[in-house]
Write a protein that holds these residues in place. Structure first.
Motif, PDB file in Angstrom:
ATOM      1  N   PHE A 143       0.819  -1.212   0.000  1.00  0.00           N
ATOM      2  CA  PHE A 143       0.000   0.000   0.000  1.00  0.00           C
ATOM      3  C   PHE A 143       0.852   1.260   0.000  1.00  0.00           C
ATOM      4  N   VAL A 144       1.990   1.240   0.663  1.00  0.00           N
ATOM      5  CA  VAL A 144       2.851   2.420   0.663  1.00  0.00           C
ATOM      6  C   VAL A 144       3.606   2.534  -0.648  1.00  0.00           C
ATOM      7  N   GLY A 145       4.075   1.426  -1.181  1.00  0.00           N
ATOM      8  CA  GLY A 145       4.955   1.486  -2.335  1.00  0.00           C
ATOM      9  C   GLY A 145       4.326   1.336  -3.692  1.00  0.00           C
ATOM     10  N   ALA A 173      -1.653   1.022 -12.533  1.00  0.00           N
ATOM     11  CA  ALA A 173      -2.249  -0.186 -13.098  1.00  0.00           C
ATOM     12  C   ALA A 173      -2.427  -1.296 -12.078  1.00  0.00           C
ATOM     13  N   THR A 174      -1.641  -1.295 -11.004  1.00  0.00           N
ATOM     14  CA  THR A 174      -1.734  -2.369 -10.021  1.00  0.00           C
ATOM     15  C   THR A 174      -2.600  -2.011  -8.824  1.00  0.00           C
ATOM     16  N   SER A 175      -3.344  -0.926  -8.898  1.00  0.00           N
ATOM     17  CA  SER A 175      -4.104  -0.481  -7.725  1.00  0.00           C
ATOM     18  C   SER A 175      -5.283  -1.406  -7.446  1.00  0.00           C
ATOM     19  N   VAL A 176      -5.522  -1.651  -6.181  1.00  0.00           N
ATOM     20  CA  VAL A 176      -6.649  -2.467  -5.748  1.00  0.00           C
ATOM     21  C   VAL A 176      -7.893  -1.602  -5.640  1.00  0.00           C
ATOM     22  N   PHE A 177      -7.726  -0.374  -5.164  1.00  0.00           N
ATOM     23  CA  PHE A 177      -8.834   0.561  -5.000  1.00  0.00           C
ATOM     24  C   PHE A 177      -8.719   1.654  -6.047  1.00  0.00           C
ATOM     25  N   SER A 178      -9.849   2.033  -6.646  1.00  0.00           N
ATOM     26  CA  SER A 178      -9.819   3.094  -7.650  1.00  0.00           C
ATOM     27  C   SER A 178      -9.707   4.451  -6.961  1.00  0.00           C
ATOM     28  N   GLY A 179      -9.211   5.413  -7.683  1.00  0.00           N
ATOM     29  CA  GLY A 179      -9.050   6.750  -7.129  1.00  0.00           C
ATOM     30  C   GLY A 179      -7.690   6.924  -6.471  1.00  0.00           C
ATOM     31  N   ALA A 180      -7.515   8.090  -5.853  1.00  0.00           N
ATOM     32  CA  ALA A 180      -6.223   8.419  -5.249  1.00  0.00           C
ATOM     33  C   ALA A 180      -6.304   8.489  -3.731  1.00  0.00           C
ATOM     34  N   GLY A 181      -7.346   7.910  -3.137  1.00  0.00           N
ATOM     35  CA  GLY A 181      -7.513   7.989  -1.689  1.00  0.00           C
ATOM     36  C   GLY A 181      -6.388   7.337  -0.910  1.00  0.00           C
ATOM     37  N   VAL A 182      -6.025   6.115  -1.282  1.00  0.00           N
ATOM     38  CA  VAL A 182      -4.942   5.415  -0.586  1.00  0.00           C
ATOM     39  C   VAL A 182      -3.630   6.140  -0.819  1.00  0.00           C
ATOM     40  N   HIS A 183      -3.418   6.628  -2.022  1.00  0.00           N
ATOM     41  CA  HIS A 183      -2.196   7.367  -2.347  1.00  0.00           C
ATOM     42  C   HIS A 183      -2.052   8.583  -1.437  1.00  0.00           C
ATOM     43  N   GLU A 184      -3.129   9.299  -1.233  1.00  0.00           N
ATOM     44  CA  GLU A 184      -3.060  10.494  -0.392  1.00  0.00           C
ATOM     45  C   GLU A 184      -2.822  10.154   1.074  1.00  0.00           C
ATOM     46  N   GLY A 233       4.469   9.048   3.967  1.00  0.00           N
ATOM     47  CA  GLY A 233       5.236   7.843   4.277  1.00  0.00           C
ATOM     48  C   GLY A 233       5.976   7.313   3.061  1.00  0.00           C
ATOM     49  N   ARG A 234       5.358   7.488   1.905  1.00  0.00           N
ATOM     50  CA  ARG A 234       5.998   7.060   0.651  1.00  0.00           C
ATOM     51  C   ARG A 234       7.286   7.846   0.411  1.00  0.00           C
ATOM     52  N   HIS A 235       7.235   9.153   0.614  1.00  0.00           N
ATOM     53  CA  HIS A 235       8.446   9.967   0.446  1.00  0.00           C
ATOM     54  C   HIS A 235       9.470   9.665   1.528  1.00  0.00           C
ATOM     55  N   LEU A 236       9.006   9.428   2.756  1.00  0.00           N
ATOM     56  CA  LEU A 236       9.919   9.134   3.858  1.00  0.00           C
ATOM     57  C   LEU A 236      10.696   7.854   3.586  1.00  0.00           C
ATOM     58  N   LEU A 237      10.061   6.857   2.973  1.00  0.00           N
ATOM     59  CA  LEU A 237      10.730   5.585   2.668  1.00  0.00           C
ATOM     60  C   LEU A 237      11.473   5.606   1.349  1.00  0.00           C
ATOM     61  N   CYS A 271       6.754   9.141  -6.256  1.00  0.00           N
ATOM     62  CA  CYS A 271       5.328   9.065  -6.582  1.00  0.00           C
ATOM     63  C   CYS A 271       4.878  10.253  -7.434  1.00  0.00           C
ATOM     64  N   HIS A 272       5.768  11.093  -7.874  1.00  0.00           N
ATOM     65  CA  HIS A 272       5.375  12.227  -8.723  1.00  0.00           C
ATOM     66  C   HIS A 272       6.004  12.064 -10.081  1.00  0.00           C
TER      67      HIS A 272
END
Length: 77
Positions: free
Chosen positions: A45-47, A52-63, A68-72, A76-77
């Motif tokens: 979920f973080v990485g 194309a590999t998203s389980v959930f549509s939209g950008a909710g999980v991304h937001e 945490g994504r940048h910290l690790l 993502c941009h």
């Protein structure tokens, strides 16, 4: 005048030290599998939860995991 306020060190005797008992693998294995699976799901979920590999549509999980994504170190941009 040179009294110490630190109590003297008490060394344990040989009879006070209890031997370590090994944990049986059958008791530890379910917890290892559970924690390992949980860590892999969180890493997904973080990485990788976008595009194309998203389980959930939209950008909710991304937001939710954006900082945490940048910290690790995941781009993502």
């Amino acid at each position: 005048m040179a009294e110490s306020i630190v109590p003297p060190a008490v060394s344990p005797t040989a009879s006070a030290i209890s031997p370590l008992t090994p944990l049986p693998l059958r008791a530890v294995l379910p917890w290892v599998v559970f924690v390992g699976t949980l860590m892999l799901v969180l890493l997904y979920f973080v990485g990788a939860e976008q595009g194309a590999t998203s389980v959930f549509s939209g950008a909710g999980v991304h937001e939710w995991v954006h900082d945490g994504r940048h910290l690790l170190g995941f781009p993502c941009h």
